[in-house]
Motif scaffolding. Structure first.
Motif, PDB file in Angstrom:
ATOM      1  N   SER A   4       0.847  -1.195   0.000  1.00 34.92           N
ATOM      2  CA  SER A   4       0.000   0.000   0.000  1.00 34.92           C
ATOM      3  C   SER A   4       0.881   1.243   0.000  1.00 34.92           C
ATOM      4  CB  SER A   4      -0.938  -0.014   1.204  1.00 34.92           C
ATOM      5  OG  SER A   4      -0.194  -0.175   2.413  1.00 34.92           O
ATOM      6  N   LYS A   5       1.324   1.666   1.171  1.00 30.97           N
ATOM      7  CA  LYS A   5       2.249   2.795   1.256  1.00 30.97           C
ATOM      8  C   LYS A   5       3.212   2.521   2.390  1.00 30.97           C
ATOM      9  CE  LYS A   5       2.697   7.776   1.222  1.00 30.97           C
ATOM     10  NZ  LYS A   5       3.948   7.726   1.998  1.00 30.97           N
TER      11      LYS A   5
ATOM     12  N   LEU B 120       1.641   4.075   5.588  1.00 30.87           N
ATOM     13  CA  LEU B 120       0.539   5.017   5.375  1.00 30.87           C
ATOM     14  C   LEU B 120       0.793   6.357   6.060  1.00 30.87           C
ATOM     15  CD1 LEU B 120      -2.335   2.446   5.866  1.00 30.87           C
ATOM     16  CD2 LEU B 120      -1.646   3.454   3.693  1.00 30.87           C
TER      17      LEU B 120
ATOM     18  N   PRO C 182      -6.107   2.110   1.794  1.00 29.93           N
ATOM     19  CA  PRO C 182      -5.596   2.340   0.432  1.00 29.93           C
ATOM     20  C   PRO C 182      -6.669   2.371  -0.654  1.00 29.93           C
ATOM     21  CG  PRO C 182      -4.123   0.897   1.608  1.00 29.93           C
ATOM     22  CD  PRO C 182      -5.332   1.066   2.493  1.00 29.93           C
TER      23      PRO C 182
END
Length: 529
Positions: free
Chosen positions: A180-181, A206, A316
């Protein structure tokens, strides 16, 4: 305490069915990650830890855990886990009342059962529950490199929503958080856990919404303690302490074998979609102040189409959906279409900063009150204790639900709006794979516009085939019939094509058809009205 636990599991399900979430301590705002500086030493330790898990032939540990919500303990217990290549697993979980659940991975499936009766879910009828609670089991496909023991742990009802460490890394599954991040990893310090010297590293995800801290032992490069911090309005923490870690110890295959007794019954958990408001039903009323300071009351939007999206910063798919929503807002705000974001999870200023940083301009309700939570968790998802984000509702100008779904589905969203507002017919088919009699959890939507689109996934129940690809192209016959051409490609474990099957499916609007592609493998095509 019981109310606190119910609220915690509402938040847990919203977090993890979406796969991630976001927690709120001292740091707040999307720029908090500027204070997080990854370093090479921390990154190397993190990667070495994952490689240690992946390279091991067997791995086991015991864990004592605790979950905290808003600073209060809402669950605690312990579990033991055994892992063996190529695809075996066993988890036994306990709390103060004894064994809560057992998971056995036999190489093809996870078998889950509850020796002391499965806990009742809030929406279950008590009489129906009693019929199967003591003789029920759950069966989940365990495709190598695709399954998630971390998520399957939630079915054991042990007191912690999921494992902090993705145990399926051992079997080759990629960490979904990293996809995702992933902000990186840093080394914080060195300190002892018990008698073992450890390196303490912190992994951030995130924009520092979520942190995972690992105390990695100098002895074997694996954790002895793990802590997870999730920065929401109330703050969520999960703690694990690992004991009796073994690597490459002998394990008998019998530990990973189990079949349900003859009189036992398979329990099927309801699908999230079962709790959505049916199409054609009146959308429940609500009234809240937007972040712009205006009052938004749903009943005052009669005469307009409303695109209502429940979301959270740490999700996400929610982030991925926002550009589509922003485009719809820009294109249709003067055509009686209202796009509204609704966030009941994040601290208000945190969410507002995120929206500004990402150029999101459509109206937003950011409200953590019980009244606001009831809108998402009770009015717009009617299965108590089950929810996820993003959750999108399209509400017609007469206030009735047109459609609803979980996940980011830009084709369905733009297609329905174009049809309803611009009069452009963009027929969309729902595609579902049914393998071994069990529907796959993934649904696809296929726009019938003459273009070719492909989908795919793993196969669990076949030794010969391990992966499939579905290639669709389709045209409309008049306005009520979809003619679909389907090419099904089956591959082995090395992704080499073993078989291709061509099919043609014709389905009328409002109907569904199943196409038997191979024994035990079907494709179901539905053409919604």
């Amino acid at each position: 305490m019981r109310t606190m636990q119910r609220l915690f599991f509402h938040i847990f399900l919203t977090m993890f069915l979406c796969a991630f979430c976001g927690a709120s301590f001292a740091e707040s705002g999307p720029l908090a990650s500027a204070t997080f500086q990854p370093d090479k030493e921390g990154t190397a330790l993190y990667e070495a830890m994952k490689k240690k898990m992946l390279d091991a032939g067997t791995l086991s540990w015991e864990s004592e855990f605790e979950s905290r919500f808003a600073g209060k303990t809402v669950g605690s217990g312990s579990y033991k886990i055994w892992l063996k290549k190529p695809n075996f697993a066993r988890i036994e979980s306990k709390n103060a009342n004894g064994t809560t659940g057992i998971l056995i991975g036999d190489g093809q499936y996870f078998w889950i059962y509850w020796p002391n009766k499965r806990p009742r879910m809030g929406f279950e009828d008590p009489q129906e529950y009693e019929k199967i609670a003591g003789i029920g089991f759950k069966k989940i496909r365990s495709v190598p490199g695709k399954h998630s023991l971390a998520h399957a742990f939630s079915d054991l009802r042990a007191g912690m929503p999921m494992l902090i460490m993705q145990a399926s890394l051992f079997h080759g599954t990629k960490d979904v958080l990293e996809k995702s991040k992933f902000d990186g990893v840093r080394l914080l310090k060195r300190e002892k856990v018990g008698e073992e010297m450890c390196d303490l590293i912190e992994a951030s995800f995130l924009d520092y919404q979520r942190s995972q801290l690992f105390w990695i032992s100098h002895k074997d490069g694996l954790p002895r303690k793990i802590k997870e911090i999730v920065r929401t309005e109330n703050g969520i923490e999960n703690h694990e302490q690992w004991l009796n870690v073994t690597v490459d110890a002998a394990m008998d295959d019998g530990k990973f074998a189990w079949k349900p007794p003859e009189n036992w019954k398979e329990w099927f958990e309801p699908q999230l979609e079962d709790g959505l408001i049916p199409e054609g039903e009146k959308a429940p009323e609500f009234s809240f102040e937007t972040i712009e300071g205006n009052n938004f009351q749903l009943s005052e939007q009669l005469g307009k189409m409303v695109v209502l999206v429940f979301w959270r910063v740490g999700c996400p798919p929610c982030r991925q959906e926002m550009p589509t929503l922003e485009k719809i807002h820009a294109a249709y705000k003067d055509k009686d279409v209202v796009v509204l974001g609704f966030n009941v999870s994040d601290q208000k200023q945190f969410a507002v900063d995120f929206l500004k940083a990402n150029g999101v301009s459509y109206p937003q309700i950011i409200d953590n009150s019980e009244k606001a939570k009831d809108v998402q968790f009770k009015k717009y998802q009617r299965l108590f204790g089950m929810s996820a984000v993003p959750l999108t509702y399209l509400i017609a100008s007469d206030g009735r639900v047109i459609s609803s779904w979980y996940g980011n589905d830009p084709e369905a969203l733009t297609g329905i709006i174009a049809e309803k507002i611009d009069g452009i017919r963009r027929p969309i088919l729902d595609i579902e794979v049914i393998e071994d009699g069990h529907p796959q959890t993934t649904h696809w939507r296929h726009l019938v516009d003459g273009k070719t689109r492909g989908y795919g996934g793993p196969i669990a129940g076949s030794e010969e085939y391990r992966h499939y690809s579905l290639v669709f192209s389709g045209t409309m016959i008049g306005s009520v019939t979809a003619d679909l051409r389907l090419r099904s490609i089956f591959k082995d474990k090395d992704r080499q094509t073993k078989k291709e099957v061509s099919s043609q499916i014709t389905v009328e609007r409002g109907q569904a058809k199943e196409e038997q592609i191979l024994p035990g493998f079907k494709v179901k095509v539905s053409f919604p009205k």
